[in-house]
Design an enzyme around this catalytic site. Structure first.
Site, short mmCIF file in Angstrom:
data_model
loop_
_atom_site.label_atom_id
_atom_site.label_comp_id
_atom_site.label_asym_id
_atom_site.label_seq_id
_atom_site.Cartn_x
_atom_site.Cartn_y
_atom_site.Cartn_z
N ALA A 1 8.11 -18.10 -3.55
CA ALA A 1 9.31 -18.90 -3.83
C ALA A 1 9.23 -19.66 -5.14
O ALA A 1 10.25 -20.05 -5.70
CB ALA A 1 9.57 -19.86 -2.67
N PRO B 1 15.21 -23.86 -3.41
CA PRO B 1 13.99 -24.61 -3.06
C PRO B 1 12.92 -23.71 -2.50
O PRO B 1 13.22 -22.67 -1.90
CB PRO B 1 14.49 -25.60 -1.99
CG PRO B 1 15.67 -24.92 -1.37
CD PRO B 1 16.33 -24.14 -2.48
N ASP B 2 11.66 -24.09 -2.73
CA ASP B 2 10.60 -23.36 -2.05
C ASP B 2 10.50 -23.89 -0.62
O ASP B 2 11.31 -24.70 -0.19
CB ASP B 2 9.27 -23.49 -2.80
CG ASP B 2 8.75 -24.92 -2.87
OD1 ASP B 2 9.26 -25.77 -2.12
OD2 ASP B 2 7.84 -25.18 -3.67
N PHE B 3 9.54 -23.42 0.12
CA PHE B 3 9.48 -23.78 1.54
C PHE B 3 8.63 -25.01 1.82
O PHE B 3 9.00 -25.83 2.65
CB PHE B 3 8.94 -22.59 2.35
CG PHE B 3 9.93 -21.47 2.49
CD1 PHE B 3 10.77 -21.41 3.58
CD2 PHE B 3 10.03 -20.48 1.52
CE1 PHE B 3 11.70 -20.39 3.72
CE2 PHE B 3 10.95 -19.46 1.65
CZ PHE B 3 11.79 -19.41 2.75
N ARG B 4 7.51 -25.16 1.13
CA ARG B 4 6.51 -26.11 1.59
C ARG B 4 6.28 -27.33 0.71
O ARG B 4 5.49 -28.20 1.06
CB ARG B 4 5.17 -25.39 1.80
CG ARG B 4 5.23 -24.43 2.97
CD ARG B 4 3.97 -23.60 3.12
NE ARG B 4 3.99 -22.83 4.35
CZ ARG B 4 4.69 -21.72 4.51
NH1 ARG B 4 5.40 -21.23 3.51
NH2 ARG B 4 4.69 -21.10 5.67
N GLN C 1 7.61 -12.26 -1.55
CA GLN C 1 7.86 -12.94 -0.29
C GLN C 1 9.32 -13.40 -0.19
O GLN C 1 9.76 -13.80 0.88
CB GLN C 1 6.97 -14.18 -0.18
CG GLN C 1 5.49 -13.91 -0.01
CD GLN C 1 4.69 -15.19 -0.04
OE1 GLN C 1 4.47 -15.76 -1.09
NE2 GLN C 1 4.26 -15.66 1.13
N ASN C 2 10.04 -13.35 -1.30
CA ASN C 2 11.34 -13.99 -1.38
C ASN C 2 12.44 -13.16 -0.74
O ASN C 2 12.43 -11.93 -0.80
CB ASN C 2 11.69 -14.29 -2.83
CG ASN C 2 10.67 -15.21 -3.47
OD1 ASN C 2 9.99 -15.97 -2.79
ND2 ASN C 2 10.55 -15.14 -4.79
N ASP D 1 15.71 -13.81 -1.57
CA ASP D 1 16.89 -14.14 -2.37
C ASP D 1 17.47 -12.97 -3.16
O ASP D 1 18.53 -13.09 -3.78
CB ASP D 1 16.58 -15.30 -3.33
CG ASP D 1 15.33 -15.07 -4.17
OD1 ASP D 1 15.09 -13.91 -4.59
OD2 ASP D 1 14.60 -16.04 -4.43
N HIS E 1 8.99 -9.97 3.17
CA HIS E 1 9.62 -10.77 4.22
C HIS E 1 11.10 -10.42 4.38
O HIS E 1 11.87 -11.21 4.93
CB HIS E 1 9.44 -12.25 3.92
CG HIS E 1 8.01 -12.68 3.98
ND1 HIS E 1 7.56 -13.91 3.51
CD2 HIS E 1 6.89 -12.05 4.46
CE1 HIS E 1 6.25 -14.00 3.70
NE2 HIS E 1 5.83 -12.88 4.26
N ASN F 1 0.86 -20.44 -11.60
CA ASN F 1 1.29 -21.25 -10.46
C ASN F 1 1.14 -22.73 -10.78
O ASN F 1 0.30 -23.11 -11.60
CB ASN F 1 0.42 -20.90 -9.24
CG ASN F 1 1.11 -21.14 -7.93
OD1 ASN F 1 2.19 -20.61 -7.68
ND2 ASN F 1 0.50 -21.94 -7.07
N ARG F 2 1.94 -23.56 -10.13
CA ARG F 2 1.79 -25.00 -10.35
C ARG F 2 0.48 -25.53 -9.81
O ARG F 2 -0.12 -26.43 -10.37
CB ARG F 2 2.95 -25.74 -9.68
CG ARG F 2 4.26 -25.65 -10.43
CD ARG F 2 5.30 -26.56 -9.80
NE ARG F 2 6.56 -26.52 -10.53
CZ ARG F 2 7.63 -27.23 -10.20
NH1 ARG F 2 7.59 -28.04 -9.16
NH2 ARG F 2 8.73 -27.14 -10.91
N ASP F 3 0.06 -24.98 -8.68
CA ASP F 3 -1.14 -25.47 -8.02
C ASP F 3 -2.24 -24.43 -8.03
O ASP F 3 -1.99 -23.23 -8.06
CB ASP F 3 -0.83 -25.86 -6.57
CG ASP F 3 0.27 -26.90 -6.47
OD1 ASP F 3 0.18 -27.90 -7.20
OD2 ASP F 3 1.22 -26.71 -5.67
#
Length: 386
Positions: free
Chosen positions: A87, A96-99, A169-170, A172, A189, A286-288
């Site tokens: 996401a 928005p992402d999920f988590r 995984q998206n 959209d 998904h 990735n951000r994280d």
């Protein structure tokens, strides 16, 4: 830059590691290692724990910094690239992402009065009360958003003949809107692209479902009156067959895996990072910092986890920041920035024109009102009664 340097948009805050203790108490790392060994030995997760079986591999490229990786790509190139995304590549489109705490989808579902946030994607709950899902679907429905630079970078990889497969995984469908061929996409998904009655399995297309959702009607099967559900994988459902049948071919001789915008916490999707051989470079944008054994319990610290900030790293590279910033930085380093910008401008122009045409068509189909406030539909009814 050093071999294990991680490219960041901003300077990270650092914390010092506490020194090892002489006390008899078991260190947290030892406890985690025992837990991993339990999973490895009993559930066969996390790879071998026998140190004798470990195979040391020399670095695939000399410099595993982001800049070193980009230079290697520019000079030597790659032949067979697989991408896997979550996401995070769609958040700049407004989805928005999920988590993410506070801004993630699961943090903003109170208005639906769910027993728990994930119930909105729970098959048992959907069968009892589908209304919350369709209310959310109207907010997130494809056609309301446009692809991001990260999506178009993947399209550019395909245009250059480098993309073997794109796993997402998206739900959209933004990958499709870039013009990426359907056979290149595996929607792990599911998506809104196709829909089926949950009772008789009659299929309905995207346009039919969109009309029902935006008319605020519960989508009912025209054949059996069962509820029609988008082919999104809910909890309790199997992933598409292609997700299981394609990786053997896709990862054979794959020399670059690009991972973007995913927490790598949801299985079996996250297991794709384990599929490429030891000479395949794995790039995380990735951000994280995700995919590391410290954050994912069943990942063995030496075999399956991403090692981009570890001294024993042999092939992993990371750009920690927004996905769009990462792909733009990479495109610039490769000399593709102008080409990517032109692709984005051109394709977004086509989408904008298509959306305007659709809006005009919808306006034409709406009942027209005259100065007296009587709609054409009401006038037809009145004339017919005379």
């Amino acid at each position: 830059m050093g071999d294990v340097e991680v490219k960041k948009e901003e300077q990270p805050t650092t914390t010092s590691n506490s020194s090892s203790s002489d006390h008899d108490e078991e260190a947290p790392d030892d406890t985690m290692d025992k837990v991993r060994r339990f999973f490895a030995n009993t559930l066969h997760l996390g790879g071998s724990t026998d140190a004798k079986e470990e195979v040391k591999v020399e670095k695939v490229i000399p410099d595993l910094s982001f800049d070193g990786f980009a230079e290697h790509w520019r000079v030597h190139g790659f032949r067979k690239i697989v991408t896997m995304v979550g996401a995070g590549i769609s958040t700049s489109a407004g989805i928005p992402d999920f988590r993410s705490p506070g801004s993630g989808l699961y943090s903003n579902l109170k208005k639906y009065e769910l027993p728990h946030p994930t119930a909105i994607f729970d098959l048992d709950y959907f069968e009892k009360n589908p209304a919350p899902f369709f209310a959310l679907a109207k907010e997130l429905y494809p056609g309301s958003f446009i692809p991001t630079p990260a999506h178009y970078f993947i399209r550019l990889l395909n245009d250059k003949g480098l993309l073997q497969r794109h796993y997402t995984q998206n739900i959209d469908t933004l990958d499709r809107l870039t013009g990426l061929p359907e056979d290149k996409i595996i929607e792990a998904h599911g998506s809104f692209h196709t829909n089926h009655c949950i009772k008789c399995r009659k299929e309905y297309d995207l346009d039919w479902m969109k009309a029902e959702i935006f008319a605020d009607r519960l989508p009912k099967c025209q054949k059996c009156k069962g509820v029609v559900k988008p082919d999104i994988v809910f909890f309790g459902e199997n992933l598409p067959k292609r997700f299981y049948s394609s990786p053997d071919e896709d990862f054979e001789d794959c020399d670059l895996l690009i991972i973007m915008g995913t927490s790598l916490e949801v299985q079996p999707f996250a297991s794709l990072v384990w599929r490429p051989g030891p000479r395949c470079i794995r790039l995380l944008i990735n951000r994280d910092a995700v995919g590391q054994a410290s954050s994912v319990l069943f990942m063995d610290p030496n075999t399956r986890s991403l090692l981009f900030d570890k001294p024993n790293n042999t092939r992993d590279v990371a750009f920690l920041g927004d996905c769009d910033a990462g792909v733009m930085a990479l495109a610039k380093a490769l000399g593709w920035d102008k080409e990517l910008e032109q692709l984005i401008t051109s394709e977004r122009g086509k989408l904008s024109g298509s959306q305007k045409s659709e809006e005009l068509q919808q306006d034409k189909e709406k009942p027209q009102s005259d100065p007296d406030g009587v709609t054409s539909g009401d006038r037809d009814k009145k004339d017919a009664s005379l």
